[in-house]
Design a protein around this motif. Sequence first.
Motif, short mmCIF file in Angstrom:
data_model
loop_
_atom_site.label_atom_id
_atom_site.label_comp_id
_atom_site.label_asym_id
_atom_site.label_seq_id
_atom_site.Cartn_x
_atom_site.Cartn_y
_atom_site.Cartn_z
N SER A 1 -8.23 -2.19 -12.20
CA SER A 1 -7.95 -3.62 -12.19
C SER A 1 -8.13 -4.21 -13.57
O SER A 1 -9.04 -3.81 -14.32
N ASN A 2 -7.27 -5.17 -13.90
CA ASN A 2 -7.34 -5.82 -15.20
C ASN A 2 -6.54 -7.09 -15.16
O ASN A 2 -5.81 -7.36 -14.20
N SER A 3 -6.64 -7.86 -16.22
CA SER A 3 -5.81 -9.05 -16.38
C SER A 3 -5.61 -9.30 -17.86
O SER A 3 -6.39 -8.82 -18.70
N ILE A 4 -4.55 -10.02 -18.15
CA ILE A 4 -4.25 -10.36 -19.54
C ILE A 4 -3.89 -11.84 -19.62
O ILE A 4 -3.41 -12.43 -18.66
N THR A 5 -4.12 -12.41 -20.76
CA THR A 5 -3.63 -13.74 -21.08
C THR A 5 -2.57 -13.59 -22.16
O THR A 5 -2.82 -13.01 -23.23
N VAL A 6 -1.37 -14.06 -21.85
CA VAL A 6 -0.24 -13.97 -22.77
C VAL A 6 0.02 -15.36 -23.33
O VAL A 6 0.19 -16.32 -22.57
N THR A 7 0.05 -15.47 -24.65
CA THR A 7 0.28 -16.75 -25.31
C THR A 7 1.50 -16.63 -26.20
O THR A 7 1.60 -15.70 -27.03
N PHE A 8 2.42 -17.55 -26.02
CA PHE A 8 3.66 -17.53 -26.82
C PHE A 8 3.41 -18.10 -28.22
O PHE A 8 2.59 -19.00 -28.41
N TYR B 1 0.88 -17.45 -19.91
CA TYR B 1 0.54 -17.15 -18.52
C TYR B 1 -0.60 -16.14 -18.47
O TYR B 1 -0.92 -15.46 -19.47
N ILE B 2 -1.20 -16.07 -17.28
CA ILE B 2 -2.22 -15.06 -16.98
C ILE B 2 -1.63 -14.09 -15.97
O ILE B 2 -1.07 -14.50 -14.95
N LEU B 3 -1.73 -12.82 -16.24
CA LEU B 3 -1.21 -11.77 -15.37
C LEU B 3 -2.36 -10.85 -14.99
O LEU B 3 -3.08 -10.34 -15.85
N SER B 4 -2.54 -10.64 -13.68
CA SER B 4 -3.60 -9.77 -13.18
C SER B 4 -3.00 -8.69 -12.30
O SER B 4 -1.96 -8.89 -11.67
N TRP B 5 -3.67 -7.56 -12.23
CA TRP B 5 -3.19 -6.48 -11.35
C TRP B 5 -4.36 -5.59 -10.93
O TRP B 5 -5.40 -5.53 -11.59
N THR C 1 0.84 -1.20 0.00
CA THR C 1 0.00 0.00 0.00
C THR C 1 0.87 1.25 0.00
O THR C 1 1.99 1.25 0.51
N THR C 2 0.33 2.30 -0.59
CA THR C 2 0.92 3.64 -0.51
C THR C 2 -0.22 4.59 -0.16
O THR C 2 -1.39 4.17 -0.08
N PRO C 3 0.06 5.87 0.04
CA PRO C 3 -1.04 6.80 0.32
C PRO C 3 -2.12 6.85 -0.77
O PRO C 3 -3.25 7.28 -0.50
N LEU C 4 -1.78 6.40 -1.99
CA LEU C 4 -2.78 6.38 -3.06
C LEU C 4 -3.71 5.17 -2.97
O LEU C 4 -4.79 5.17 -3.56
N GLY C 5 -3.26 4.12 -2.28
CA GLY C 5 -4.09 2.93 -2.17
C GLY C 5 -3.28 1.65 -2.32
O GLY C 5 -2.06 1.64 -2.14
N LYS C 6 -3.97 0.58 -2.71
CA LYS C 6 -3.35 -0.73 -2.81
C LYS C 6 -2.81 -0.98 -4.21
O LYS C 6 -3.44 -0.65 -5.21
N PHE C 7 -1.62 -1.63 -4.23
CA PHE C 7 -1.01 -2.10 -5.47
C PHE C 7 -0.86 -3.61 -5.33
O PHE C 7 -0.19 -4.09 -4.40
N VAL C 8 -1.44 -4.37 -6.23
CA VAL C 8 -1.42 -5.81 -6.11
C VAL C 8 -1.27 -6.42 -7.50
O VAL C 8 -1.77 -5.87 -8.50
N ALA C 9 -0.57 -7.53 -7.60
CA ALA C 9 -0.38 -8.22 -8.88
C ALA C 9 -0.28 -9.71 -8.64
O ALA C 9 0.11 -10.16 -7.55
N SER C 10 -0.61 -10.48 -9.68
CA SER C 10 -0.59 -11.93 -9.57
C SER C 10 -0.34 -12.52 -10.96
O SER C 10 -0.86 -12.00 -11.96
#
Length: 685
Positions: A678-685, A623-627, A606-615
Amino acid sequence: MLLTASIFTLCMLLSQISSSTAAGCWRNTPCNGPSVAAFSGTWDQYNYSPASRTVAPTRILSSDKTPISSYPGPASLKGNGSVLIFDFGKEVAGIVSIAYGAKGSGQLGLAFSEAWNWTGPNSDSSNGLFIPDGAIFANVTETNLANYTMPLDKLRGGFRYLTVFVVANNAAAVIDVEISDITLEIGYQPSWPNLRAYQGYFYSSDDMLNKIWYAGAYTLQTNAIPPPTGRSFPTRGGWENNQNLYFGSTTDSGTIYVDGSKRDRTVWSGDLAIAVPSILVSTGDADGVRNTIQVLYNDQRDDGMLPFAGPGLNIYNSDTYHMAVLIGTWQYFLYTNDKTFLTGIWSRYTRAMAFITAKIDSTGSIFVTGTEDWGRVGQGEHNTEAQMLLYKTLTTGASMATWWGDSALASAWTAQAKTLKAEINSVYWNPAVGAFKNSDVDTAVHPEDANSMSLAFEAADESRYGTISQSLTKNWGPIGAICPELPNNIVAFVQSFEIKGHLVARQASRALDLIRRSWGWYMNHPDGTASTTIEGYLADGSFGYRSLYGYQNDYSYTSHAHGWGTGPTDALTSWIVGITLTQPAGSSWQLAPQFADLTHAEGGFTTPLGKFVASWTLQENGYILSWGVPDGTIGTLILPAAPGKQPSVKFSTQSGDSGTQSFNSTTGLLSIPVGGGSNSITVTF
C-alpha cells in the motif's frame, strides 16, 4: 387468453411458503459463493441486490396504473377481471408464491413485465415467438386461506411488475380474492448465500455513475442462473424455463451466465466480450465465468468452431462470436491464473485458434464465412469489425501461448497480428472521413462497432486515436449513439465498446458523456427497471430494439437486463479508477487514472492473490493517488499531468519510490514503476 395459458392447481398450504424460500442458496445448489463482501463502505447504498433470497413487492397499483398503497397494503380483487399490479421496485427473477382467501371460484392469473409499458394480464414477450407470453393460472375455490406457488418450469427470468388478476368460471359466477401475502424466491446467483457479497466495488463523486456501475453488476447477477433453468425453445405458447444449459451434466450445481434475465436465458458467446470483464471487477464470480466458458468449449464442433449460442440452441456459423470466446478465455485467465482450467481446455483453445486463423487469406485479413453476428446489418468477407476482433484474438492468443510456455506459437500469432494491423490501417481506413470503413470495399457505412473496437483493442495506429474518437461522436443523439450498421437503433453492446475506445484514446470526458446520455437516460426512465442495463432501444426512446431487424416489431421482446450492456462497470474501474492487470492474477498491474469532470473515484476487485484497490482525489494544482495491492506484485503508475511539464511526485513512504520516472512531454503522462503493498502519492503540476 385462457386457451393459450397453462392451468395450474393450488398445491401448497400457507405453512409451506417459508420452507421453499429459506434464506441462502438456490434450492439444491451447493452454497460455495462468498458470504461477505470484500469491500464495505458508503457505496453499499448503490447495491441493488437484496439482502435475502426472499423478497416482496414495494407498492401496489390499480389496473389503470394508479398507485394504491405501499406493500403490504390492501389487495382485494373483487369480481371477474379485477386486476392489481405489484411493483417490486427493481428487476427481480424467480418463483412467486401468493397467500389468499377467496369467495366463489375461478382462476387466479399471474403475468409479468420488466417494463411499465407491458403491465397487464399478458406478460411481455420472452419465448421467441414474438407474441406476448400470456399468463399462468391457478384454480381458485372458496377458502379462508390457501397458497399458490408457481411451478419451477414457469420460473420468470426477469421482471419488475407482477400483474395479478381473477377470472370467474362464467359471467354469472362470483369471485372475490383477498391477497394476504406475496413473496418471491430469488432464482439468480444460485450458489451465493449472500447476494450482496460483491468482491469488487466502485465509488465516485458522481451519483449517477455510481448507480450505473452497480446497475451493471446487478444486471450480471440476474444473468447468473441455475443451469437447469434456461429457456426452452421452441414452445407452443407461454414460456418454459427448464432447459439444462450445463452441457454434459444433468446436475443443478454451479452457475451459468446467460445473455439476459428474461430472455434468451441462453449462453450467447459474443456477449462474453463485455460481460466477462464486468463480472470480474464487480461481483467477482470467477466460478460462474469459468463454468460458462467451459460449456462453450464442451460444445465445440469437431472442426474447432465454437458455438454462436450454446446448449439449448446449439447454433454455430459465427466467426465473430467464435473469437469472442477466445478473448473471454484470455480475460478469465488474466484475472485468475487458473492453470487447471487452462490445462483442461488448451487443446480445444488451440483448435479454435487454428479454425479461425485458417480463414486468414493472402491479404493478412480474415475472410469471414461464418456470418452470424450481434444483429448488425451485413457481415461477411473482409468485414472490418471481424478484423478488429481477429487482432484482439491474435494479441491475446500470443499472451496465452506465452503463459502456456509455447514461444513458437506466441511468435506466430504475434507476427500475424502485426501483418493484420498494417492491413487494417491501410486498406480499411478512409482518410476522407477519419474512420474505418465497413469492409475493405464498403465505404457507405463507417460502423460504430469496428471503429470502437479499433480503439478498445488498440488495432488502430495510435496517431489516429483522437480522430476516430471524434468521428464516433457524429453518430450521437440526445440519448445515445445511433448505430450506422443497425439503423435507428442504440445498441448497448456496441456502445460498451465505444466508451472503452474513448478511454483508450484518453478521451475520458467523451466516454462519461456517452455513459450519462445513454445509460443515465435509461436509469432515469420512468418505464424502465431503474436497476439494470437494457439490451438496446430506438433513437426515439421507445423500447423497440431491433423491431425492424429480427424481432418482428415486438417491442416487448427487448431485454431490460442484458449483460452485453454492462460495459460502464468495467470501464469505470479499469480506466477511470484506472487499475488493471497485466499478468495473470495481478502479479503485475497498472494504475492509470483518468479524471474528466470528476473530483474523486475509487474502486477495487479481488483475484486469487488478494485485493487490488485504488483511489484518487483532485486537489488544487494536482491530486492524491492511493493504492493497495498484494505484496510481491509489481506495478506501473501512468500519471496524468500537464503536457510539456513534468509534475512533482511525492510518495507517502520512501520505500515506495523507485527513483525511476519516465515523462512523455507530448502526452503529458508520467510512468513510474512501483512494488506491491500500500502507498500513496501527491502529484503537483
